[in-house]
Write an enzyme that holds these catalytic residues in place. Sequence first.
Site, PDB file in Angstrom:
ATOM      1  N   ARG A  41       0.817  -1.221   0.000  1.00 32.68           N
ATOM      2  CA  ARG A  41       0.000   0.000   0.000  1.00 32.68           C
ATOM      3  C   ARG A  41       0.844   1.261   0.000  1.00 32.68           C
ATOM      4  NH1 ARG A  41      -3.061  -2.206   4.101  1.00 32.68           N
ATOM      5  NH2 ARG A  41      -2.075  -0.852   5.623  1.00 32.68           N
ATOM      6  N   TYR A  62      12.703 -11.211   7.998  1.00 29.61           N
ATOM      7  CA  TYR A  62      13.749 -12.167   7.657  1.00 29.61           C
ATOM      8  C   TYR A  62      13.690 -13.332   8.631  1.00 29.61           C
ATOM      9  CZ  TYR A  62      17.822 -13.848   5.368  1.00 29.61           C
ATOM     10  OH  TYR A  62      18.671 -14.654   4.657  1.00 29.61           O
ATOM     11  N   ARG A 115      18.308 -24.589  -0.572  1.00 26.00           N
ATOM     12  CA  ARG A 115      18.642 -24.813   0.845  1.00 26.00           C
ATOM     13  C   ARG A 115      18.180 -23.602   1.640  1.00 26.00           C
ATOM     14  NH1 ARG A 115      23.137 -22.787   4.050  1.00 26.00           N
ATOM     15  NH2 ARG A 115      21.309 -21.566   4.431  1.00 26.00           N
ATOM     16  N   LYS A 133      15.672 -10.396   2.466  1.00 26.22           N
ATOM     17  CA  LYS A 133      17.050  -9.920   2.593  1.00 26.22           C
ATOM     18  C   LYS A 133      17.194  -8.530   1.980  1.00 26.22           C
ATOM     19  CE  LYS A 133      21.220 -11.783   3.624  1.00 26.22           C
ATOM     20  NZ  LYS A 133      21.737 -12.993   4.213  1.00 26.22           N
ATOM     21  N   GLU A 204      22.445 -16.444  -2.279  1.00 25.86           N
ATOM     22  CA  GLU A 204      21.805 -16.708  -0.993  1.00 25.86           C
ATOM     23  C   GLU A 204      21.159 -18.089  -0.986  1.00 25.86           C
ATOM     24  OE1 GLU A 204      21.671 -14.418   1.494  1.00 25.86           O
ATOM     25  OE2 GLU A 204      20.397 -15.591   2.811  1.00 25.86           O
ATOM     26  N   ASP A 205      21.439 -18.851   0.051  1.00 26.79           N
ATOM     27  CA  ASP A 205      20.757 -20.128   0.269  1.00 26.79           C
ATOM     28  C   ASP A 205      20.793 -21.092  -0.913  1.00 26.79           C
ATOM     29  OD1 ASP A 205      20.400 -19.291   2.803  1.00 26.79           O
ATOM     30  OD2 ASP A 205      18.223 -19.229   2.770  1.00 26.79           O
ATOM     31  N   ASP A 227      26.700 -14.682   0.969  1.00 27.03           N
ATOM     32  CA  ASP A 227      26.604 -14.311   2.379  1.00 27.03           C
ATOM     33  C   ASP A 227      26.720 -15.515   3.310  1.00 27.03           C
ATOM     34  OD1 ASP A 227      26.267 -12.340   4.440  1.00 27.03           O
ATOM     35  OD2 ASP A 227      24.305 -13.231   4.787  1.00 27.03           O
ATOM     36  N   ASP A 228      26.190 -16.656   2.884  1.00 27.04           N
ATOM     37  CA  ASP A 228      26.237 -17.841   3.754  1.00 27.04           C
ATOM     38  C   ASP A 228      27.678 -18.257   4.012  1.00 27.04           C
ATOM     39  OD1 ASP A 228      23.373 -18.073   3.561  1.00 27.04           O
ATOM     40  OD2 ASP A 228      23.725 -18.812   1.541  1.00 27.04           O
ATOM     41  N   ALA A 264      34.425 -29.902  10.995  1.00 27.79           N
ATOM     42  CA  ALA A 264      35.256 -29.718   9.809  1.00 27.79           C
ATOM     43  C   ALA A 264      34.398 -29.724   8.554  1.00 27.79           C
ATOM     44  CB  ALA A 264      36.330 -30.795   9.738  1.00 27.79           C
ATOM     45  N   ALA A 267      31.083 -25.032   6.815  1.00 27.72           N
ATOM     46  CA  ALA A 267      31.045 -23.829   7.653  1.00 27.72           C
ATOM     47  C   ALA A 267      32.332 -23.725   8.460  1.00 27.72           C
ATOM     48  CB  ALA A 267      29.844 -23.866   8.587  1.00 27.72           C
ATOM     49  N   ASN A 383      23.474 -23.321  14.253  1.00 31.45           N
ATOM     50  CA  ASN A 383      22.044 -22.990  14.230  1.00 31.45           C
ATOM     51  C   ASN A 383      21.251 -24.238  13.867  1.00 31.45           C
ATOM     52  OD1 ASN A 383      22.297 -20.199  14.722  1.00 31.45           O
ATOM     53  ND2 ASN A 383      22.888 -19.883  12.596  1.00 31.45           N
ATOM     54  N   ASN A 428      24.989 -12.209  14.282  1.00 31.79           N
ATOM     55  CA  ASN A 428      23.950 -12.101  13.265  1.00 31.79           C
ATOM     56  C   ASN A 428      24.583 -11.632  11.942  1.00 31.79           C
ATOM     57  OD1 ASN A 428      21.709 -11.210  11.764  1.00 31.79           O
ATOM     58  ND2 ASN A 428      20.590 -10.700  13.647  1.00 31.79           N
TER      59      ASN A 428
HETATM   60  C1  LIG Z   1       1.832   6.855   3.085  1.00 33.04           C
HETATM   61  O1  LIG Z   1       1.631   7.152   4.437  1.00 33.04           O
HETATM   62  C2  LIG Z   1       1.964   8.481   4.837  1.00 33.04           C
HETATM   63  C3  LIG Z   1       1.805   8.570   6.339  1.00 33.04           C
HETATM   64  O2  LIG Z   1       0.520   8.212   6.726  1.00 33.04           O
HETATM   65  C4  LIG Z   1       1.083   9.475   4.089  1.00 33.04           C
HETATM   66  O3  LIG Z   1       1.449  10.770   4.427  1.00 33.04           O
HETATM   67  C5  LIG Z   1       1.284   9.255   2.594  1.00 33.04           C
HETATM   68  O4  LIG Z   1       0.427  10.087   1.878  1.00 33.04           O
HETATM   69  C6  LIG Z   1       1.010   7.804   2.235  1.00 33.04           C
HETATM   70  N1  LIG Z   1       1.356   7.599   0.833  1.00 33.04           N
HETATM   71  C7  LIG Z   1       0.567   6.968   0.011  1.00 33.04           C
HETATM   72  C8  LIG Z   1       1.078   6.822  -1.378  1.00 33.04           C
HETATM   73  O5  LIG Z   1      -0.511   6.523   0.354  1.00 33.04           O
END
Ligand SMILES: *[C@@H]1O[C@H](CO)[C@@H](O)[C@H](O)[C@H]1NC(C)=O
Length: 542
Positions: A41, A62, A115, A133, A204-205, A227-228, A264, A267, A383, A428
Amino acid sequence: SQKVDRPFLLDMQRLQKYARDGPSDTYPLAKWRILNRLHDRNETMYYKVLIDNIEEHAPIVYTPTVGLVCQNYSGLFRRPRGMYFSAEDRGEMMSMVYNWPADQVDMIVVTDGSRILGLGDLGVHGIGIAIGKLDLYVAAAGINPQRVLPVMIDVGTNNEKLLKDPLYLGLQEHRLEGEEYVAIIDEFMEAVFARWPNVIVQFEDFQSKWAFRLLQRYRKTYRMFNDDVQGTAGVAIAGLLGAVRAQGRPMLDFPKQKIVVAGAGSAGIGVVNAASRTMARMLGNNEVAFESARSQFWIVDAHGLITEERTNIDPDARPFARRKSELGHQGLSEGASLVEVVKKVKPDVILGLSAVGGLFSKEVLEALKDSSSSRPAIFAMSNPTKNAECTPEEAFSILGEKIIFASGSPFSDVDLGNGKIGHSNQGNNMYLFPGIGLGTLLSGARVISDGMLQAAAERLASYMKEEEVLEGIVYPPISRIRDITKEVAAAVVKEAVAEDLAEGYRDMDARELARLSEEETVEYVQQNMWSPVYPTIVYKKD
Ligand SMILES: *[C@@H]1O[C@H](CO)[C@@H](O)[C@H](O)[C@H]1NC(C)=O
Ligand SMILES: CC(=O)N[C@H]1CO[C@H](CO)[C@@H](O)[C@@H]1O
């Protein structure tokens, strides 16, 4: 109008259960979905949220949460991100790359999904790793999000479940192998570097047999790293250097450390190779220096201490096999057990890269009490958590408050009573890869040399303040990641210039780059880091 079958509905119900947007602290997958939707969004706000809460959100975008995401990728899939090259695109990759809408790409993370973390072959669903990443590259290094590209190379999968899954998004055939496989990766590399000569490709992986071969194949000709292999080794070395500082000694004393290594495998040998090169570099980088560095390591595998007498020795481990001439006066012999080696060698560091949980038993830790170091260091790097060679509780309770403890997986600090804390350091990978990528980009280095990787590790090791290190803290908090990355990147730029590999970036040509002081280099890096702010509009003058 399509008929929806029952297994599909059941899957969807499971998704609701595991990924509902309810109490997100108990459902990390839900957190991931919320963040992912925010990304779709409002990208700027997404990165703002990620950067301001990096400690909390890095484990969501990640590892470990991204592992759950990849396991359920076809169910969670909403919008495509990244670019897919499949075995069926042979001969077309150059055209595909030239058809990609972005004029400039700075950073590619590529995987073949073979992997994924500790989860094995997840086929194209591994794209989630490349996406996660790169989100960290944006957050930590300030790589412009418009100029990153996650890439999946789909050469099939050997995961039988996915081969039968009607919702699987990739090629449903077994993996290509051998020459055919290499030809596809070759074609991909040629295509991306033809269109974007300044891009950096991070592998990666990949399963380890290919990880090493592809690294050897490309690292002298392309701007790439793995990186691994290389990042992990760098972070371990930074920890080892930190342990030297914690003993109240200068980092240049590193070549005097006696290090017993458990494991050995690739890694283990990868870290020993890189650590011995770092020692050799500090000693003058000649034949004598290499020989002296080599003799600081004792490698113990499932069959005990590795010596020259071992038959069937892995060629990569051979240089580190203990010489016959060295064994007698130490009272050690081929196949000596880990406890015995620790008792006789009295090492400064025991380094666990064995993937054997609990290998640093009570006996081994007891044996370390005779260490010749005032502050022995225990690195339990395997790990995930259950494979750690020991826990910090075990280490501190047996050896007391003076030790340095570091691990690959996260552990909490240990309360040692009367107000004292035993620090648990986590090595890390995020400490280094963003700075390696950014520093390479801004220097315009033609390749990523061992020296550049070492400079990155050394800068991380020197990042901590004296007081912090003396308290046993060898890695800084992730909340400072942008500052750490800036410093690491500047060190990489400086080293690239020193090795005459830098060709400059945009307006900054190589000669000007070479003239920058240390502070100016840091400033130059800072100025080129993208931040999630809306720029003010610039009006055109007549
Ligand atoms: C993204 O969020 C910011 C903060 O709420 C807002 O000012 C901005 O207009 C938003 N951008 C879009 C493209 O929706
Ligand atoms: C909805 C769904 O398929 N969830 C699965 C995600 O992956 C984990 C690990 O394989 C499974 O336990 C979930 O059932």
